[in-house]
Design an enzyme around this catalytic site. Structure first.
Site, PDB file in Angstrom:
ATOM      1  N   CYS A 103       0.862  -1.180   0.000  1.00 41.00           N
ATOM      2  CA  CYS A 103       0.000   0.000   0.000  1.00 41.00           C
ATOM      3  C   CYS A 103       0.900   1.232   0.000  1.00 41.00           C
ATOM      4  O   CYS A 103       1.693   1.428   0.922  1.00 41.00           O
ATOM      5  CB  CYS A 103      -0.886  -0.027   1.245  1.00 41.00           C
ATOM      6  SG  CYS A 103      -1.889   1.452   1.442  1.00 41.00           S
ATOM      7  N   CYS A 110      -2.250  15.477   2.849  1.00 42.75           N
ATOM      8  CA  CYS A 110      -3.400  15.438   1.943  1.00 42.75           C
ATOM      9  C   CYS A 110      -4.261  16.675   2.171  1.00 42.75           C
ATOM     10  O   CYS A 110      -4.381  17.154   3.296  1.00 42.75           O
ATOM     11  CB  CYS A 110      -4.221  14.176   2.226  1.00 42.75           C
ATOM     12  SG  CYS A 110      -5.629  13.962   1.122  1.00 42.75           S
ATOM     13  N   CYS A 114     -10.838  14.824   4.999  1.00 43.75           N
ATOM     14  CA  CYS A 114     -11.834  13.868   5.524  1.00 43.75           C
ATOM     15  C   CYS A 114     -11.753  13.801   7.060  1.00 43.75           C
ATOM     16  O   CYS A 114     -10.669  13.741   7.633  1.00 43.75           O
ATOM     17  CB  CYS A 114     -11.624  12.484   4.921  1.00 43.75           C
ATOM     18  SG  CYS A 114     -11.830  12.468   3.126  1.00 43.75           S
ATOM     19  N   CYS A 329      -4.023   4.522   7.744  1.00 48.38           N
ATOM     20  CA  CYS A 329      -3.573   5.664   6.969  1.00 48.38           C
ATOM     21  C   CYS A 329      -2.989   6.848   7.761  1.00 48.38           C
ATOM     22  O   CYS A 329      -3.705   7.497   8.515  1.00 48.38           O
ATOM     23  CB  CYS A 329      -4.833   6.160   6.274  1.00 48.38           C
ATOM     24  SG  CYS A 329      -4.625   6.631   4.628  1.00 48.38           S
TER      25      CYS A 329
HETATM   26  N1  SAH Z   1      -7.373   9.599  -0.804  1.00 53.03           N
HETATM   27  C1  SAH Z   1      -7.757   8.294  -1.229  1.00 53.03           C
HETATM   28  C2  SAH Z   1      -6.871   7.176  -0.723  1.00 53.03           C
HETATM   29  C3  SAH Z   1      -6.405   7.230   0.676  1.00 53.03           C
HETATM   30  S1  SAH Z   1      -7.050   6.378   2.009  1.00 53.03           S
HETATM   31  C4  SAH Z   1      -9.185   8.030  -0.855  1.00 53.03           C
HETATM   32  O1  SAH Z   1      -9.807   8.875  -0.227  1.00 53.03           O
HETATM   33  O2  SAH Z   1      -9.721   6.997  -1.235  1.00 53.03           O
HETATM   34  C5  SAH Z   1      -7.597   4.790   1.655  1.00 53.03           C
HETATM   35  C6  SAH Z   1      -8.928   4.476   2.310  1.00 53.03           C
HETATM   36  O3  SAH Z   1      -8.852   4.501   3.748  1.00 53.03           O
HETATM   37  C7  SAH Z   1     -10.015   5.465   1.929  1.00 53.03           C
HETATM   38  O4  SAH Z   1     -11.204   4.772   1.660  1.00 53.03           O
HETATM   39  C8  SAH Z   1     -10.153   6.284   3.201  1.00 53.03           C
HETATM   40  O5  SAH Z   1     -11.385   6.943   3.244  1.00 53.03           O
HETATM   41  C9  SAH Z   1      -9.955   5.232   4.261  1.00 53.03           C
HETATM   42  N2  SAH Z   1      -9.646   5.739   5.600  1.00 53.03           N
HETATM   43  C10 SAH Z   1      -8.963   6.852   5.941  1.00 53.03           C
HETATM   44  N3  SAH Z   1      -8.890   6.974   7.280  1.00 53.03           N
HETATM   45  C11 SAH Z   1      -9.529   5.904   7.798  1.00 53.03           C
HETATM   46  C12 SAH Z   1      -9.809   5.478   9.134  1.00 53.03           C
HETATM   47  N4  SAH Z   1      -9.405   6.178  10.196  1.00 53.03           N
HETATM   48  N5  SAH Z   1     -10.487   4.323   9.289  1.00 53.03           N
HETATM   49  C13 SAH Z   1     -10.899   3.601   8.218  1.00 53.03           C
HETATM   50  N6  SAH Z   1     -10.671   3.956   6.948  1.00 53.03           N
HETATM   51  C14 SAH Z   1     -10.001   5.098   6.728  1.00 53.03           C
END
Ligand code: SAH
Length: 350
Positions: A103, A110, A114, A329
């Protein structure tokens, strides 16, 4: 300084031609770079004078292991790499029966904001160069001694916000003389940048697109994901439909299950309705808790899954690999930043 590792073979050819080199040199250099050579002196089949020239003109990125955590539970390895400019990014090596998956991160930090994600705290510092994304594959393989068969772009950053570099990375990692990883073994995850999804669709690559949905309606999704405030769920789903029609590839929808926020039966019903008539697959991810966020993991993951399946939607619950080592992440990088600020060391203090 020239970044040779981000160059496509034909660009390497042109570059070396200007240095008076024959065509076959390009593939020699390409192989060394993709095998993880750490200095130009290692490239012993190049003439000494050429090596000296390359040393003067080119940079050779070699990320250093800043931290490495190995899960005792499942052998997952998480790397925090220090890049040439002192910034850090994370890479995770996961072991599955069908092979190893790496990964990778696509940016330092970023900008997407989110609410549940550790990578976005502090915003984006910079994009990664194509060679720096590739380095994560090369040096994870080299350090671990493990073969890599699959890649997911689900580390730090929004891949489609670094579109050109990510595309170049895909071309490089796919090359038969390099890591040779087939497009069908690569997933790119996005928070849903609609114009970029359309742009990617037009390229017709056979990779898997993962869309981070996390909520079936605009009010909850906009609360969790600022990107949704400009472009809502319906518009996103239209782009997903177009993506499937153009590429023939099913989309995988990511759904992080958050207690009391997006895990009700009613939301499962709405999600099923949203996906109706569209071949796709839902990946339910138990939320990884982030220290800075009040959001908690859902306790109804199985019920939610069953509810979806009752509507004929295929949904799997993602296995939590490396849950003993902060494998979510951005958490390792974040921890280093926070500890750096408050000056709590040290290596191996986890
Ligand atoms: N920016 C991209 C890829 C990065 S994260 C995206 O948004 O898809 C990969 C995945 O992990 C994404 O689905 C993201 O929303 C999720 N993610 C991020 N933080 C998380 C957390 N604390 N718990 C579970 N999933 C998470």
């Amino acid at each position: 300084m020239t970044d040779l590792k981000s160059m496509l073979p034909e660009e390497l050819e042109d570059y070396l031609k200007e240095l008076g080199q024959p065509k076959f040199r390009a593939m020699q250099v390409f192989r060394w770079l993709h095998q993880g050579a750490e200095s130009f002196d290692e490239m012993t089949d190049l003439p000494k004078a050429l090596r000296e020239k390359l040393k003067e003109q080119c940079m050779l990125t070699v990320p250093q292991v800043e931290r490495k955590q190995v899960s005792r539970m499942d052998g997952t390895v998480k790397y925090l790499w220090r890049l040439w400019d002192g910034n850090c990014v994370e890479t995770v090596l996961m072991r599955y029966k069908h092979g190893n998956t790496v990964c990778v991160s696509s940016q330092v930090g970023c900008n997407m904001g989110c609410a549940f994600c550790a990578s976005t705290l502090g915003g984006k510092v910079r994009d990664l160069a194509p060679g720096e994304i590739l380095d994560q594959v090369i040096f994870t393989r080299k350090d671990s001694g493990e073969a890599v068969s699959n890649i997911v772009m689900m580390g730090i950053g929004e891949p489609l916000d670094n579109f050109d570099h990510v595309l170049r990375f895909l071309t490089l990692v796919n090359h038969p003389e390099g890591a040779n990883i087939g497009m069908r073994h690569i997933s790119v995850s996005t928070c849903g940048l609609v114009e970029k999804i359309d742009k990617l669709a037009r390229l017709g690559l056979q990779l898997t697109l993962s869309v981070s949905l996390h909520a079936p309606d605009d009010s909850v999704r906009s609360r969790l994901m600022p990107v949704n405030r400009a472009v809502g769920v319906e518009t996103l789903m239209d782009a997903c439909r177009r993506y499937f029609e153009t590429t023939g590839r099913r989309i995988s929808y990511e759904y992080a299950m958050i207690d009391g926020v997006n895990d009700s039966d009613e939301q499962a019903d709405r999600l099923a309705k949203l996906l109706r008539g569209q071949p796709g697959h839902v990946n339910l991810i138990p939320l990884n808790e982030v220290a800075e966020s009040p959001l908690k993991p859902s306790r109804r993951v199985r019920q939610f899954q069953q509810r979806l399946e009752g509507h004929g939607v295929t949904a799997t619950v993602r296995r939590r690999l490396g849950s003993d080592i902060d494998a979510a992440c951005g958490q390792l990088r974040r921890r280093r930043i926070v500890e750096g600020e408050t000056q709590i060391p040290e290596e191996g203090s986890n």
